[in-house]
Scaffold this motif. Structure first.
Motif, PDB file in Angstrom:
ATOM      1  N   LEU A 158      28.458  43.466  54.620  1.00 13.31           N
ATOM      2  CA  LEU A 158      29.557  42.401  54.450  1.00 13.31           C
ATOM      3  C   LEU A 158      30.151  42.970  53.165  1.00 13.31           C
ATOM      4  O   LEU A 158      31.592  42.830  53.441  1.00 13.31           O
ATOM      5  N   TYR A 159      29.882  43.365  52.322  1.00 11.97           N
ATOM      6  CA  TYR A 159      30.524  43.794  51.105  1.00 11.97           C
ATOM      7  C   TYR A 159      31.517  44.974  51.381  1.00 11.97           C
ATOM      8  O   TYR A 159      32.645  45.042  51.125  1.00 11.97           O
ATOM      9  N   PRO A 160      30.840  46.092  52.269  1.00 13.27           N
ATOM     10  CA  PRO A 160      31.598  47.172  52.397  1.00 13.27           C
ATOM     11  C   PRO A 160      32.809  46.960  53.361  1.00 13.27           C
ATOM     12  O   PRO A 160      34.016  47.271  53.461  1.00 13.27           O
ATOM     13  N   MET A 161      32.461  45.496  54.248  1.00 12.99           N
ATOM     14  CA  MET A 161      33.498  45.201  55.382  1.00 12.99           C
ATOM     15  C   MET A 161      34.587  44.708  54.618  1.00 12.99           C
ATOM     16  O   MET A 161      35.681  45.070  54.946  1.00 12.99           O
ATOM     17  N   ILE A 162      34.499  43.859  53.528  1.00 17.15           N
ATOM     18  CA  ILE A 162      35.578  43.256  52.862  1.00 17.15           C
ATOM     19  C   ILE A 162      36.394  44.417  52.053  1.00 17.15           C
ATOM     20  O   ILE A 162      37.522  44.396  52.089  1.00 17.15           O
TER      21      ILE A 162
ATOM     22  N   GLY B  62      40.119  44.681  52.870  1.00 14.49           N
ATOM     23  CA  GLY B  62      41.294  44.486  51.825  1.00 14.49           C
ATOM     24  C   GLY B  62      41.529  45.714  50.832  1.00 14.49           C
ATOM     25  O   GLY B  62      42.367  45.242  49.932  1.00 14.49           O
ATOM     26  N   GLY B  63      40.476  46.548  50.707  1.00 14.72           N
ATOM     27  CA  GLY B  63      40.543  47.538  49.869  1.00 14.72           C
ATOM     28  C   GLY B  63      39.516  47.484  48.784  1.00 14.72           C
ATOM     29  O   GLY B  63      39.059  46.343  48.554  1.00 14.72           O
ATOM     30  N   ARG B  64      38.955  48.450  48.148  1.00 14.38           N
ATOM     31  CA  ARG B  64      38.141  48.459  47.107  1.00 14.38           C
ATOM     32  C   ARG B  64      38.322  47.574  45.731  1.00 14.38           C
ATOM     33  O   ARG B  64      37.628  47.132  45.213  1.00 14.38           O
ATOM     34  N   GLU B  65      39.654  47.448  45.641  1.00 14.05           N
ATOM     35  CA  GLU B  65      39.995  46.539  44.620  1.00 14.05           C
ATOM     36  C   GLU B  65      39.588  45.131  44.735  1.00 14.05           C
ATOM     37  O   GLU B  65      39.387  44.282  43.602  1.00 14.05           O
ATOM     38  N   VAL B  66      39.244  44.463  46.219  1.00 13.73           N
ATOM     39  CA  VAL B  66      38.979  43.239  46.197  1.00 13.73           C
ATOM     40  C   VAL B  66      37.712  42.949  45.682  1.00 13.73           C
ATOM     41  O   VAL B  66      37.050  42.266  44.888  1.00 13.73           O
ATOM     42  N   LEU B  67      36.772  44.181  45.977  1.00 16.03           N
ATOM     43  CA  LEU B  67      35.260  44.122  45.329  1.00 16.03           C
ATOM     44  C   LEU B  67      35.281  44.317  43.974  1.00 16.03           C
ATOM     45  O   LEU B  67      34.691  43.734  43.185  1.00 16.03           O
ATOM     46  N   ASP B  68      36.032  45.191  43.428  1.00 13.19           N
ATOM     47  CA  ASP B  68      36.183  45.093  41.928  1.00 13.19           C
ATOM     48  C   ASP B  68      36.745  44.013  41.194  1.00 13.19           C
ATOM     49  O   ASP B  68      35.791  43.491  40.295  1.00 13.19           O
TER      50      ASP B  68
ATOM     51  N   ASN C  68      34.342  41.834  38.522  1.00 16.91           N
ATOM     52  CA  ASN C  68      34.948  41.423  37.488  1.00 16.91           C
ATOM     53  C   ASN C  68      34.872  39.978  37.194  1.00 16.91           C
ATOM     54  O   ASN C  68      35.090  39.622  36.178  1.00 16.91           O
ATOM     55  N   LEU C  69      34.270  39.229  38.089  1.00 20.06           N
ATOM     56  CA  LEU C  69      34.475  37.705  37.811  1.00 20.06           C
ATOM     57  C   LEU C  69      35.920  36.894  37.656  1.00 20.06           C
ATOM     58  O   LEU C  69      36.150  36.089  36.938  1.00 20.06           O
ATOM     59  N   GLU C  70      36.966  37.743  38.354  1.00 16.67           N
ATOM     60  CA  GLU C  70      37.998  37.215  38.295  1.00 16.67           C
ATOM     61  C   GLU C  70      38.323  35.953  39.008  1.00 16.67           C
ATOM     62  O   GLU C  70      37.745  35.806  40.125  1.00 16.67           O
ATOM     63  N   PRO C  71      39.215  35.115  38.451  1.00 19.57           N
ATOM     64  CA  PRO C  71      39.478  33.827  39.306  1.00 19.57           C
ATOM     65  C   PRO C  71      40.033  33.974  40.480  1.00 19.57           C
ATOM     66  O   PRO C  71      41.013  35.019  40.738  1.00 19.57           O
ATOM     67  N   LYS C  72      39.483  33.206  41.432  1.00 18.76           N
ATOM     68  CA  LYS C  72      40.010  33.375  42.794  1.00 18.76           C
ATOM     69  C   LYS C  72      39.729  34.546  43.588  1.00 18.76           C
ATOM     70  O   LYS C  72      40.355  34.754  44.676  1.00 18.76           O
ATOM     71  N   ALA C  73      39.050  35.443  42.998  1.00 14.70           N
ATOM     72  CA  ALA C  73      38.596  36.703  43.700  1.00 14.70           C
ATOM     73  C   ALA C  73      38.117  36.461  45.124  1.00 14.70           C
ATOM     74  O   ALA C  73      38.280  37.455  45.999  1.00 14.70           O
ATOM     75  N   TRP C  74      37.096  35.427  45.145  1.00 15.10           N
ATOM     76  CA  TRP C  74      36.445  35.197  46.533  1.00 15.10           C
ATOM     77  C   TRP C  74      37.467  34.560  47.666  1.00 15.10           C
ATOM     78  O   TRP C  74      37.221  34.355  48.598  1.00 15.10           O
ATOM     79  N   GLU C  75      38.674  34.166  46.803  1.00 21.88           N
ATOM     80  CA  GLU C  75      39.481  33.389  47.737  1.00 21.88           C
ATOM     81  C   GLU C  75      40.701  34.641  48.442  1.00 21.88           C
ATOM     82  O   GLU C  75      41.475  34.178  49.193  1.00 21.88           O
ATOM     83  N   HIS C  76      40.434  35.701  48.159  1.00 21.29           N
ATOM     84  CA  HIS C  76      41.446  36.643  48.828  1.00 21.29           C
ATOM     85  C   HIS C  76      41.177  36.737  50.354  1.00 21.29           C
ATOM     86  O   HIS C  76      40.174  36.342  50.797  1.00 21.29           O
ATOM     87  N   PRO C  77      42.307  36.967  50.999  1.00 20.03           N
ATOM     88  CA  PRO C  77      42.124  36.742  52.508  1.00 20.03           C
ATOM     89  C   PRO C  77      41.301  37.682  53.051  1.00 20.03           C
ATOM     90  O   PRO C  77      40.602  37.472  54.356  1.00 20.03           O
ATOM     91  N   ALA C  78      40.991  39.030  52.695  1.00 17.04           N
ATOM     92  CA  ALA C  78      40.107  39.974  53.134  1.00 17.04           C
ATOM     93  C   ALA C  78      38.675  39.228  53.124  1.00 17.04           C
ATOM     94  O   ALA C  78      37.881  39.519  53.917  1.00 17.04           O
ATOM     95  N   VAL C  79      38.388  38.624  52.162  1.00 11.50           N
ATOM     96  CA  VAL C  79      36.854  37.817  51.989  1.00 11.50           C
ATOM     97  C   VAL C  79      36.924  36.656  53.062  1.00 11.50           C
ATOM     98  O   VAL C  79      35.823  36.621  53.728  1.00 11.50           O
TER      99      VAL C  79
END
Length: 482
Positions: free
Chosen positions: A243-247, A251-257, A261-272
């Motif tokens: 699942l993670y490499p699919m994300i 959406g690009g590796r920056e989504v996983l980064d 990084n525990l950034e706010p709303k990171a899990w709300e990205h359209p790719a996720v």
């Protein structure tokens, strides 16, 4: 996760001896506060470090040649033999030294009293369901910096340092803040979607590159009485292996980064959102083997090797761990995750590969030089080849496969790495925030999604809350991609 497997009985972070969920929560998250805070405050006066030996060409780390070595190994899918063989070399090189070897599947249970008492072993394979939280160990200054090992001459070529012989990314994986290297990941794990090429061929199908193709293959399998997927239902933190490499692919590796990084709303990205919805579609359409949420890693792998399901998210240790039930003509193969469509940011073949089986030398080890020397021996070509041949997995040594007849899974893993090229991702949640990744995101989040008990939207909201709580928790040491 060693292995590194993470990787062993249940994977780099899995392939583990089973424990009840309630116990797992206690053993994984409680040490973060109770166990390791006690470590940090324990008295070092009784540690009694051994006197260092004389450095020489044959003894570059200055090992005390008569001092004992205390080695605790996670006894999982990779077994004990590779470590025992390396110990024999250590004892041959230092005949006055005796190695105390302790294999166990209960890492935290075994080591908590010793850390609390200030008498940890000299070398630990910190893996398994009871893996100690790496981020906490580093944050509480419980580990020895392994830079002396990395800068020492390699066993095979004294003109090269150990650092020079390692696969790309291994050194960086052991770093948390700045230059010190706290962990040596020994195995090199390819995570992805594993399958039987024979079974796929019997369906006259190819591995699907888009999600529409994935659904079509699963439907074809379903008509033959074969489930599309299964996974370690009792350990749903295996699902991120695909699942993670699919994300990242979508959406690009920056989504996983951002997630790491525990950034706010990171899990709300359209790719996720898109990837969670894709996996939920497998559940809704009945493409997941019935009863999977109740299966452990061995049970799900057995069902898969028996041909009851096409695909399983796993790590490269699975070839060794499932060997007893895998038919000789299974033709094991692995692929990077299926993507959504042509709009994905990264190409098909993007895969998660990283170090597994994390070895550490405690800061209060009596014989830290001996622990590092044992690792130096294990990173020789002879020990690396022995590991690869015996457990069907690559090591951190860059090479070490010349003259070895690779098994189907290894061949496929090497081919997958070649196909990925630079598109190899390495999510860090599993070693930066063990409890968050396993019990919260894995069990409480993704586990509920894959069991059909929560929607993608509900799951994303829950996981983002978990991540936000971790980000705001001042008792947790936080890390970020540089």
């Amino acid at each position: 996760m060693g292995s590194t497997s993470a990787h062993t009985n249940e994977g780099g972070l899995g392939r583990r001896d089973l424990i009840k969920r309630s116990a797992a929560i206690g053993l994984i998250s409680v040490p973060t506060m109770g166990f390791l805070s006690a470590c940090a405050s324990s008295d070092a006066s009784g540690n009694g470090k051994v006197e260092k030996g004389q450095k020489s060409e044959k003894n570059p780390l200055g090992v005390n040649e008569s001092a004992g070595l205390d080695f605790v190994l996670f006894d999982g899918g990779f077994g004990q033999d590779y470590a025992k063989d390396a110990i024999k070399i250590y004892e041959t090189n230092y005949p006055k030294a005796k190695v105390k070897f302790t294999p166990t599947q209960k890492i935290t249970t075994t080591l908590q009293p010793r850390f609390n008492g200030g008498t940890p072993p000299d070398l630990i394979d910190n893996s398994g369901a009871e893996q100690m939280d790496m981020g906490v160990l580093v944050g509480q200054k419980q580990l020895m910096d392994l830079t002396p090992l990395l800068d020492s001459p390699s066993v095979d070529d004294p003109k090269k340092t150990v650092r020079d012989t390692l696969r790309p990314g291994i050194v960086e994986m052991g770093q948390f803040d700045g230059d010190p290297v706290w962990i040596m990941y020994y195995a090199y794990t390819v995570y992805g979607v594993w399958y039987s090429q024979k079974l796929l061929d019997s369906l006259d199908a190819k591995y699907p590159e888009t999600w529409d193709e994935m659904l079509a293959v699963c439907e074809k399998a379903k008509k033959k009485g074969i489930a599309g997927w299964t996974y370690a239902g009792k350990h749903p933190y295996y699902v991120p292996f695909s699942l993670y490499p699919m994300i990242a692919k979508v959406g690009g590796r920056e989504v996983l980064d951002a997630i790491d990084n525990l950034e706010p709303k990171a899990w709300e990205h359209p790719a996720v959102k898109a990837c969670f919805e894709a996996y939920y579609e497998l559940v809704r359409k009945g493409y997941v083997l019935k009863g999977t949420p109740g299966l452990d890693h061995i049970q799900s792998q057995t069902a898969w090797t028996e041909g009851k399901a096409l695909f399983i998210p796993n790590g490269s240790w699975v070839e060794n761990e499932a060997a007893k039930t895998m038919p000789a003509d299974f033709n094991l193969a692995v692929s990077g995750p299926t993507g959504l469509d042509a709009s994905d940011k990264l190409p098909f073949g993007t895969i998660w590969a990283s170090g597994g089986e994390p070895f550490i030398v405690p800061a209060k080890a009596k014989n830290a030089e001996g622990g590092m020397e044992q690792l130096r021996i294990m990173l020789s070509e002879a020990s690396s080849k022995n590991f690869t041949q015996s457990v069907k997995s690559l090591t951190a040594l860059n090479g070490g496969t010349d003259g070895i007849e690779l098994t189907p899974g290894l061949k496929s893993g090497v081919a997958a790495l070649d196909k990925a090229g630079q598109n190899v991702v390495n999510p860090r949640l599993q070693d930066w925030y063990v409890a968050l990744q396993k019990e919260k995101i894995g069990v409480a989040g993704i586990g509920e999604l894959m069991a059909g008990r929560a929607t993608p939207a509900e799951t994303i909201k829950k996981i983002q809350k978990f991540a936000d709580e971790a980000a705001q928790d001042s008792s947790i040491k936080h890390y970020k991609h540089q």
